[in-house]
Design a protein around this motif. Structure first.
Motif, PDB file in Angstrom:
ATOM      1  N   LEU A 478       0.572  -1.187  -0.044  1.00  0.00           N
ATOM      2  CA  LEU A 478      -0.060  -0.439   0.061  1.00  0.00           C
ATOM      3  C   LEU A 478       0.842   1.191   0.276  1.00  0.00           C
ATOM      4  CD1 LEU A 478      -2.883  -1.607   2.428  1.00  0.00           C
ATOM      5  CD2 LEU A 478      -3.094  -0.667   0.001  1.00  0.00           C
ATOM      6  N   GLU A 479       2.368   1.352   0.646  1.00  0.00           N
ATOM      7  CA  GLU A 479       2.937   2.346   0.308  1.00  0.00           C
ATOM      8  C   GLU A 479       3.078   2.170  -0.644  1.00  0.00           C
ATOM      9  OE1 GLU A 479       3.721   4.442   2.587  1.00  0.00           O
ATOM     10  OE2 GLU A 479       1.827   3.755   3.901  1.00  0.00           O
ATOM     11  N   VAL A 480       3.598   1.173  -1.211  1.00  0.00           N
ATOM     12  CA  VAL A 480       4.475   1.187  -3.023  1.00  0.00           C
ATOM     13  C   VAL A 480       3.201   2.099  -3.960  1.00  0.00           C
ATOM     14  CG1 VAL A 480       5.460   0.596  -4.995  1.00  0.00           C
ATOM     15  CG2 VAL A 480       5.971  -0.502  -2.504  1.00  0.00           C
ATOM     16  N   LEU A 481       2.318   1.759  -3.221  1.00  0.00           N
ATOM     17  CA  LEU A 481       1.525   2.288  -4.738  1.00  0.00           C
ATOM     18  C   LEU A 481       0.826   4.023  -4.382  1.00  0.00           C
ATOM     19  CD1 LEU A 481      -1.582  -0.407  -3.919  1.00  0.00           C
ATOM     20  CD2 LEU A 481      -0.397   0.038  -6.564  1.00  0.00           C
ATOM     21  N   LYS A 506      -8.418  -3.161   0.727  1.00  0.00           N
ATOM     22  CA  LYS A 506      -7.856  -1.272   1.159  1.00  0.00           C
ATOM     23  C   LYS A 506      -6.929  -0.512  -0.286  1.00  0.00           C
ATOM     24  CE  LYS A 506      -5.857  -2.726   5.683  1.00  0.00           C
ATOM     25  NZ  LYS A 506      -5.131  -1.963   6.943  1.00  0.00           N
ATOM     26  N   VAL A 507      -6.743  -1.408  -1.088  1.00  0.00           N
ATOM     27  CA  VAL A 507      -6.602  -1.033  -2.851  1.00  0.00           C
ATOM     28  C   VAL A 507      -8.089  -0.527  -3.318  1.00  0.00           C
ATOM     29  CG1 VAL A 507      -5.873  -1.635  -5.365  1.00  0.00           C
ATOM     30  CG2 VAL A 507      -4.420  -2.832  -3.017  1.00  0.00           C
ATOM     31  N   ARG A 508      -9.080  -1.261  -2.988  1.00  0.00           N
ATOM     32  CA  ARG A 508     -10.509  -0.572  -3.992  1.00  0.00           C
ATOM     33  C   ARG A 508     -10.676   0.632  -3.012  1.00  0.00           C
ATOM     34  NH1 ARG A 508      -8.428  -2.277  -7.941  1.00  0.00           N
ATOM     35  NH2 ARG A 508      -8.987  -4.454  -8.686  1.00  0.00           N
ATOM     36  N   ALA A 509     -10.326   0.520  -1.534  1.00  0.00           N
ATOM     37  CA  ALA A 509     -10.775   2.214  -0.738  1.00  0.00           C
ATOM     38  C   ALA A 509      -9.543   3.218  -1.372  1.00  0.00           C
ATOM     39  CB  ALA A 509     -10.475   1.952   0.738  1.00  0.00           C
ATOM     40  N   LEU A 510      -8.298   3.175  -2.019  1.00  0.00           N
ATOM     41  CA  LEU A 510      -7.623   3.737  -1.888  1.00  0.00           C
ATOM     42  C   LEU A 510      -8.422   5.528  -3.228  1.00  0.00           C
ATOM     43  CD1 LEU A 510      -4.558   2.327  -2.623  1.00  0.00           C
ATOM     44  CD2 LEU A 510      -5.187   3.384  -0.620  1.00  0.00           C
ATOM     45  N   GLY A 511      -8.086   6.057  -3.918  1.00  0.00           N
ATOM     46  CA  GLY A 511      -8.294   7.421  -4.242  1.00  0.00           C
ATOM     47  C   GLY A 511      -7.728   7.124  -6.056  1.00  0.00           C
ATOM     48  N   GLY A 515      -4.118   4.510  -7.445  1.00  0.00           N
ATOM     49  CA  GLY A 515      -3.850   2.927  -7.639  1.00  0.00           C
ATOM     50  C   GLY A 515      -5.535   2.433  -7.173  1.00  0.00           C
ATOM     51  N   ARG A 516      -6.619   2.390  -7.089  1.00  0.00           N
ATOM     52  CA  ARG A 516      -7.617   1.477  -6.799  1.00  0.00           C
ATOM     53  C   ARG A 516      -8.214   0.601  -8.218  1.00  0.00           C
ATOM     54  NH1 ARG A 516     -12.430   6.102  -5.913  1.00  0.00           N
ATOM     55  NH2 ARG A 516     -13.145   5.973  -8.488  1.00  0.00           N
ATOM     56  N   ASP A 517      -7.930   0.777  -8.976  1.00  0.00           N
ATOM     57  CA  ASP A 517      -8.321   0.452 -10.023  1.00  0.00           C
ATOM     58  C   ASP A 517      -7.292  -0.396 -11.033  1.00  0.00           C
ATOM     59  OD1 ASP A 517     -10.793   1.801 -10.195  1.00  0.00           O
ATOM     60  OD2 ASP A 517     -10.710   3.661 -11.151  1.00  0.00           O
ATOM     61  N   THR A 572     -15.350   2.337 -11.639  1.00  0.00           N
ATOM     62  CA  THR A 572     -15.143   2.078  -9.811  1.00  0.00           C
ATOM     63  C   THR A 572     -15.745   0.530  -9.902  1.00  0.00           C
ATOM     64  OG1 THR A 572     -14.899   4.242  -8.894  1.00  0.00           O
ATOM     65  CG2 THR A 572     -15.159   1.998  -7.974  1.00  0.00           C
ATOM     66  N   SER A 573     -16.811   1.135 -10.507  1.00  0.00           N
ATOM     67  CA  SER A 573     -18.147  -1.200 -10.847  1.00  0.00           C
ATOM     68  C   SER A 573     -18.413  -0.455 -12.273  1.00  0.00           C
ATOM     69  CB  SER A 573     -18.775  -0.204  -9.675  1.00  0.00           C
ATOM     70  OG  SER A 573     -19.555  -1.411  -9.085  1.00  0.00           O
ATOM     71  N   THR A 574     -17.947  -1.728 -13.244  1.00  0.00           N
ATOM     72  CA  THR A 574     -18.656  -2.021 -13.893  1.00  0.00           C
ATOM     73  C   THR A 574     -19.778  -3.689 -13.815  1.00  0.00           C
ATOM     74  OG1 THR A 574     -17.014  -3.796 -14.591  1.00  0.00           O
ATOM     75  CG2 THR A 574     -16.528  -1.126 -15.300  1.00  0.00           C
ATOM     76  N   ALA A 575     -20.331  -3.535 -14.907  1.00  0.00           N
ATOM     77  CA  ALA A 575     -21.394  -4.381 -15.276  1.00  0.00           C
ATOM     78  C   ALA A 575     -20.813  -6.302 -14.948  1.00  0.00           C
ATOM     79  CB  ALA A 575     -22.456  -4.564 -16.253  1.00  0.00           C
ATOM     80  N   GLN A 576     -19.293  -5.516 -15.159  1.00  0.00           N
ATOM     81  CA  GLN A 576     -18.860  -6.737 -15.434  1.00  0.00           C
ATOM     82  C   GLN A 576     -18.384  -7.376 -13.818  1.00  0.00           C
ATOM     83  OE1 GLN A 576     -15.332  -7.452 -18.003  1.00  0.00           O
ATOM     84  NE2 GLN A 576     -14.795  -9.283 -17.566  1.00  0.00           N
ATOM     85  N   GLU A 577     -17.667  -5.971 -13.516  1.00  0.00           N
ATOM     86  CA  GLU A 577     -17.055  -6.257 -11.926  1.00  0.00           C
ATOM     87  C   GLU A 577     -18.382  -6.758 -11.007  1.00  0.00           C
ATOM     88  OE1 GLU A 577     -15.442  -2.591 -11.462  1.00  0.00           O
ATOM     89  OE2 GLU A 577     -13.556  -3.273 -12.577  1.00  0.00           O
ATOM     90  N   ASP A 578     -19.566  -5.564 -11.377  1.00  0.00           N
ATOM     91  CA  ASP A 578     -21.069  -6.236 -10.511  1.00  0.00           C
ATOM     92  C   ASP A 578     -20.575  -7.508 -10.748  1.00  0.00           C
ATOM     93  OD1 ASP A 578     -20.665  -3.806  -9.383  1.00  0.00           O
ATOM     94  OD2 ASP A 578     -22.397  -3.417 -10.618  1.00  0.00           O
ATOM     95  N   ARG A 579     -21.126  -8.505 -11.514  1.00  0.00           N
ATOM     96  CA  ARG A 579     -21.133  -9.734 -11.392  1.00  0.00           C
ATOM     97  C   ARG A 579     -20.318 -10.547 -11.168  1.00  0.00           C
ATOM     98  NH1 ARG A 579     -22.413  -8.174 -16.813  1.00  0.00           N
ATOM     99  NH2 ARG A 579     -21.046  -8.234 -17.231  1.00  0.00           N
TER     100      ARG A 579
END
Length: 730
Positions: A478-481, A506-511, A515-517, A572-579
């Protein structure tokens, strides 16, 4: 009515002709096959019992004790197999009534019960039942117990006829009966001891859970104590699930239905994963865990998940029976054409007289060990069976009590001359002409706590042209990201302090700028199908099991990077990710049919949390009424399997598919043995989930079924039809 087998293996029903004044012995003598009277009010269970016994016996059925008593008077069966809880007349009343009948007083009675009430079992045996079987039961065990009682009954009939004709074989027959009775008594004692142990293992964690719940409801705990309560209760629940899993594994072993997913297998990462999994338990007892691992040991043909289970069981067995401050050693080494895994400890040892029985089911050294160390005595039996399925052997050695024990697994290596099975790619992969490296200029962050693996991955990716960052922990990653933006993140799952799932959250909670994506690939030694499903459901874009073929890893990273580059803005959330995460896509409606209030509310809350609209019903009949009113809106049905009042889950499925065959049906079952034995997948259900169900597992199964249903309705691609839905237990 009588149930008998047809020549084609099916079953038909034929009426029993009225009997006149012949004695019961004459009637039994006239029958070519023994007659078993099944007294069971539950239609599905009655069907299962008839199908189980019809191959070997004539079978008559009755729906309650009163009906059973009348048929027993008419048919004079060789054995009565009866449930306990039934309307009009229960099984206990039927036992007393049969013993009061003159010619039926000696008819063997086998009682089926789902109760663990010891007082009830003792009372039934005292009142005249010969034996009992607990639900859920092993089909093979039931056949053996029925066979034993029928054999005893017929032997007794023969003995009586022999005595009447002044036969000279009375002594031999009496000895045979005595031996069978001793065997049955020994089996009954072993069963009672196991049930007592099982009761203790189930009640102990439940007691702690009830105490913590009582304090939580009354608000007696501060924040730290409440966190401790939740942690303890979660551990207790997982302990109970582990007991259930062991019991189901043993049941599948007894029925010969335990299967392996065999593949060329490198033992080093599998053994290392088992070591990592048990290290917290060893540390808690201050036990020194030492390992010697030969990196050249392997490959073998094996199932990664099942062999990891074998090593885990042996290590946990040694840790459990080794006092605090002791030592446990594991050695993985190659010996000629074999590879050996040896686990040795400084524990309490094994008595010489018990060594031949150490791998037997339900066997433990003595009651003292059971009370002090716990457990059901199943782990080593499962180890032996799994090792034998791998084509290997397992042995145990011990100089005696208080002198430690050594367990050795021996497996054959894959022959060097077998290029298709040596765990590597064909030569043509290595003979590709040199070209531009596959990952040229691509930034990849590797998160792996094991130094040798981290170093090897870094070298591999660097050689493929990537710019590689390496982290030994989630916190460091997380520090590196925050300062270095990779195109792909490759993460181990089993890591100390924070695992791969925590890192992903925690990655997905970043801005977005932090690098959250970034696409994340799970690279793990947890190789079971359910591990893959869990990883993808949690949000990993790809999953690879260790050991991984280097070209496969490189191609997976390249594909992730390419797919990420094609998603402008990285929503942040595509339909594919939702599925993938199990959430609803659009206004999807689910019919939930469940008779238990707690399970119904829990499942409804989970599905609504994931965005689905949920219609509920308390029974099969109510479920079909809701279906009739909303069938054009309903996209999927989730139903209990066999415990619904009125109609069962199978009947609900049939009714739904008569009107809309495109609607997937998922069943929930706390009775997986009946689900397997009924082969519920053939009844049109796409999946059967075993209770208790994790929220993510339920949501993932629903999303998977909806996606498959949508895909099956889509036009077929030019290269052929889409894959059919697969029936699976989860």
């Amino acid at each position: 009515m009588l149930q008998s087998s047809t020549p084609e293996g099916g079953a038909n029903l034929t009426p029993t002709p009225p009997q006149r004044s012949e004695g019961s012995g004459a009637r039994r003598e006239a029958r070519a096959r023994a007659l078993v009277l099944v007294v069971e009010d539950h239609p599905e269970m009655s069907r299962l019992l008839v199908d189980t016994l019809a191959h070997d016996y004539e079978v008559a059925t009755a729906v309650n004790g009163r009906d059973g008593l009348e048929k027993a008077r008419t048919l004079r069966p060789d054995l009565v197999l009866t449930d306990v809880m039934m309307p009009e007349m229960g099984g206990d009343e039927l036992v007393r009534a049969l013993r009061a009948e003159g010619e039926l007083a000696s008819t063997p009675i086998l009682v089926l019960t789902a109760k663990l009430d010891q007082d009830l079992r003792v009372r039934l045996l005292r009142e005249g039942a010969q034996d009992y079987v607990l639900k859920p039961f092993s089909v093979e065990e039931l056949r053996v117990r029925v066979g034993n009682l029928v054999t005893m009954r017929r032997a007794r009939d023969v003995l009586q006829q022999t005595l009447a004709s002044q036969s000279h074989d009375v002594t031999a027959l009496a000895e045979m009966l005595s031996e069978r009775q001793e065997e049955l008594a020994a089996a009954s004692r072993a069963k009672d001891e196991f049930l007592a142990t099982l009761s203790h293992e189930l009640r102990t964690p439940v007691t702690g859970m009830l105490a913590w719940l009582w304090m939580l409801r009354r608000g007696h705990l501060d924040q730290a104590a409440a966190a401790r309560a939740y942690e303890t209760m979660e551990g207790s629940i997982r302990s109970l699930v582990r007991i259930i899993d062991d019991l189901l594994d043993v049941s599948r072993i007894i029925r010969g239905q335990l299967r392996l997913e065999v593949q060329p297998l490198s033992l080093v990462p599998v053994v290392q994963s088992a070591i990592d999994a048990v290290r917290p338990a060893a540390d808690a007892k201050q036990i020194r865990l030492e390992t010697v691992i030969d990196p050249e040991a392997g490959p073998v043909h094996g199932d990664p998940a099942r062999f990891q289970q074998v090593v885990w069981n042996l290590l946990m067995n040694s840790i459990k029976f080794t006092p605090a401050g002791g030592r446990v050693w594991l050695r993985l080494a190659r010996y000629g054409a074999d590879v050996q895994v040896t686990v040795r400890d400084t524990g309490i040892g094994i008595a010489r007289e018990f060594l031949p029985h150490v791998f037997e089911r339900f066997r433990q050294a003595d009651g003292g060990t059971t009370r002090e160390h716990g457990g059901l005595g199943l782990g080593l039996a499962i180890v032996r069976h799994l090792v034998e399925l791998h084509g290997g052997t397992v042995s145990a050695e011990s100089p005696g009590r208080e002198q430690g024990a050594t367990f050795t697994i021996t497996l054959p290596l894959i022959a060097a001359r077998d290029p298709a099975s040596n765990g590597t790619r064909p030569a043509r992969e290595e003979e590709r002409p040199a070209s531009t490296p596959l990952l040229q200029g691509l930034r990849v962050l590797v998160v792996e706590d094991e130094p040798l693996t981290r170093e090897a991955l870094t070298a591999l990716l660097t050689q493929a042209g990537a710019e590689v960052g390496a982290s030994a922990s989630a916190a460091h990653a997380l520090e590196v990201l925050r300062t270095w933006k990779p195109a792909v993140l490759v993460a181990d799952i089993a890591m100390p302090d924070e695992d791969g799932y925590t890192l992903l959250r925690k990655v997905r909670a970043l801005g977005r700028e932090e690098g959250r994506d970034v696409p994340v690939l799970a690279l793990t030694a947890h190789a079971r199908p359910e591990d893959r499903e869990r990883a993808l459901a949690a949000g990993f874009q790809a999953y690879l099991a260790k050991p991984v073929d280097p070209p496969t890893l490189l191609e997976a990273i390249a594909e992730l990077a390419l797919a990420s580059a094609r998603l402008p803005g990285h929503r942040t959330s595509t339909a594919q990710e939702d599925r993938r995460e199990g959430t609803a896509v659009g206004n999807e409606t689910i019919l939930l049919v469940e008779d238990d209030l707690a399970n119904r509310e829990y499942s409804r809350a989970v599905l609504e949390q994931f965005g689905y609209r949920v219609l509920t019903a308390r029974s099969g009949d109510e479920g079909l009424r809701v279906w009739t009113a909303h069938r054009d809106e309903i996209n999927l049905v989730v139903t209990d399997l066999v415990m619904l009042p009125g109609r069962s889950g199978v009947q609900v499925c049939h009714a739904v598919h008569q009107q809309r065959a495109d609607v997937p049906v998922i069943t929930l079952s706390g009775y997986p043995l009946v689900a397997e034995m009924l082969e519920a997948g053939r009844e049109g259900m796409v999946e059967c989930l075993q209770k208790p169900i994790e929220p993510e597992d339920l949501a993932t199964a629903v999303r998977r079924a909806l996606d498959r249903a949508q895909a099956s309705r889509a036009p077929e691609p030019p290269d052929g039809p889409s894959a059919k839905t697969r029936w699976a237990f989860s």
